[in-house]
Design a protein around this motif. Sequence first.
Motif, mmCIF file in Angstrom:
data_model
loop_
_atom_site.group_PDB
_atom_site.id
_atom_site.type_symbol
_atom_site.label_atom_id
_atom_site.label_comp_id
_atom_site.label_asym_id
_atom_site.label_seq_id
_atom_site.Cartn_x
_atom_site.Cartn_y
_atom_site.Cartn_z
ATOM 1 N N ASP A 112 0.807 -1.227 0.000
ATOM 2 C CA ASP A 112 0.000 0.000 0.000
ATOM 3 C C ASP A 112 0.837 1.271 0.000
ATOM 4 O O ASP A 112 0.328 2.347 0.343
ATOM 5 C CB ASP A 112 -0.981 0.037 1.182
ATOM 6 N N GLU A 113 2.093 1.189 -0.404
ATOM 7 C CA GLU A 113 2.930 2.388 -0.480
ATOM 8 C C GLU A 113 3.313 2.675 -1.929
ATOM 9 O O GLU A 113 3.470 1.765 -2.744
ATOM 10 C CB GLU A 113 4.177 2.220 0.386
ATOM 11 N N PHE A 114 3.478 3.958 -2.227
ATOM 12 C CA PHE A 114 3.879 4.409 -3.563
ATOM 13 C C PHE A 114 5.375 4.697 -3.580
ATOM 14 O O PHE A 114 5.989 4.986 -2.557
ATOM 15 C CB PHE A 114 3.147 5.707 -3.929
ATOM 16 N N PHE A 115 5.945 4.660 -4.769
ATOM 17 C CA PHE A 115 7.310 5.155 -4.963
ATOM 18 C C PHE A 115 7.449 5.629 -6.401
ATOM 19 O O PHE A 115 6.627 5.311 -7.263
ATOM 20 C CB PHE A 115 8.364 4.095 -4.615
ATOM 21 N N GLY A 116 8.488 6.425 -6.648
ATOM 22 C CA GLY A 116 8.693 6.978 -7.986
ATOM 23 C C GLY A 116 7.890 8.234 -8.250
ATOM 24 O O GLY A 116 7.734 8.651 -9.399
ATOM 25 N N GLU A 117 7.391 8.896 -7.162
ATOM 26 C CA GLU A 117 6.548 10.077 -7.330
ATOM 27 C C GLU A 117 7.307 11.279 -7.875
ATOM 28 O O GLU A 117 6.692 12.265 -8.290
ATOM 29 C CB GLU A 117 5.914 10.494 -5.989
ATOM 30 N N GLY A 118 8.633 11.216 -7.882
ATOM 31 C CA GLY A 118 9.430 12.346 -8.344
ATOM 32 C C GLY A 118 9.093 12.792 -9.755
ATOM 33 O O GLY A 118 9.241 13.970 -10.090
ATOM 34 N N LEU B 191 1.933 11.420 0.554
ATOM 35 C CA LEU B 191 3.076 12.316 0.395
ATOM 36 C C LEU B 191 3.432 13.006 1.708
ATOM 37 O O LEU B 191 4.611 13.141 2.053
ATOM 38 C CB LEU B 191 2.772 13.359 -0.679
ATOM 39 N N LEU B 192 2.411 13.446 2.445
ATOM 40 C CA LEU B 192 2.666 14.090 3.734
ATOM 41 C C LEU B 192 3.282 13.103 4.716
ATOM 42 O O LEU B 192 4.205 13.441 5.462
ATOM 43 C CB LEU B 192 1.358 14.653 4.303
ATOM 44 N N GLU C 1 -6.967 13.067 -2.068
ATOM 45 C CA GLU C 1 -6.780 13.141 -0.618
ATOM 46 C C GLU C 1 -5.901 11.999 -0.125
ATOM 47 O O GLU C 1 -5.022 12.188 0.721
ATOM 48 C CB GLU C 1 -8.135 13.114 0.080
ATOM 49 N N MET C 2 -6.147 10.798 -0.646
ATOM 50 C CA MET C 2 -5.366 9.640 -0.249
ATOM 51 C C MET C 2 -3.904 9.785 -0.649
ATOM 52 O O MET C 2 -2.988 9.505 0.131
ATOM 53 C CB MET C 2 -5.964 8.369 -0.871
ATOM 54 N N PHE C 3 -3.681 10.277 -1.863
ATOM 55 C CA PHE C 3 -2.316 10.425 -2.365
ATOM 56 C C PHE C 3 -1.575 11.543 -1.632
ATOM 57 O O PHE C 3 -0.389 11.398 -1.303
ATOM 58 C CB PHE C 3 -2.348 10.709 -3.875
#
Length: 224
Positions: A71-77, A123-124, A117-119
């Motif tokens: 349930d975690e994201f990566f590569g948001e850069g 990030l926060l 909101e979830m995303f």
Amino acid sequence: MAIKRRRSFNSTSFLAKVGEGRSIRKYRKGQVVFSQGNAGGAVFYVQKGKVKVTVVSEQGKEAVVAILGTDEFFGEGCLAGQTLRISTVTTMMDSVIMRLEKSAIVRVIHEEPVFSEMFIAHLLGRTIRVEADLVDQLFNSSEKRLARMLLLLANFGKESKPEPIIGKISQETLAEMIGTTRSRVSFFMNKFRELGFIDYNGSGLEIHSSLLNVVLHDQPQIKT
């Protein structure tokens, strides 16, 4: 004339299914999802498993900067104009990962407030974690840093129930993450086990809530 109701958006369903700009791939343990220097045009979401984020300096020194799980994201850069990857992401166990093309995730962020909101919350949370990591490195002993890292890896502090650390994480990796030597990690791990804070078993490393005592002891208090 009847007013057509807009369908409700379900973020969980959106992140579980293949669709426009979304693909799902299974990775074996030790596979690279992307490498430092690769072109960045997508965000990734861990449906199942665990990944390690590493960075290599110009001198060839490698550092583990994060371990991310389900349930975690990566590569948001890439959403902030980062054209090249600044890190390498490698699976630590068999994993299932969704790839969201930049155009697809930008569209859903703009069109679906629930997902936005979830995303943003993700990030926060990541920003707070980075700040806490910096404070940890600056002010805490290597023993406290190791205790905190183990608690984070076992999901303490999250809404989900704490779980054993299934993926094998070497003492070398832990040492890289907290900025100390493997021998110090080995010493503290043995100490934690003798005190009943952790257990080794067939399914992995089990972390007990009592390990929090190591982190909280003499912890600076924030005055209001």
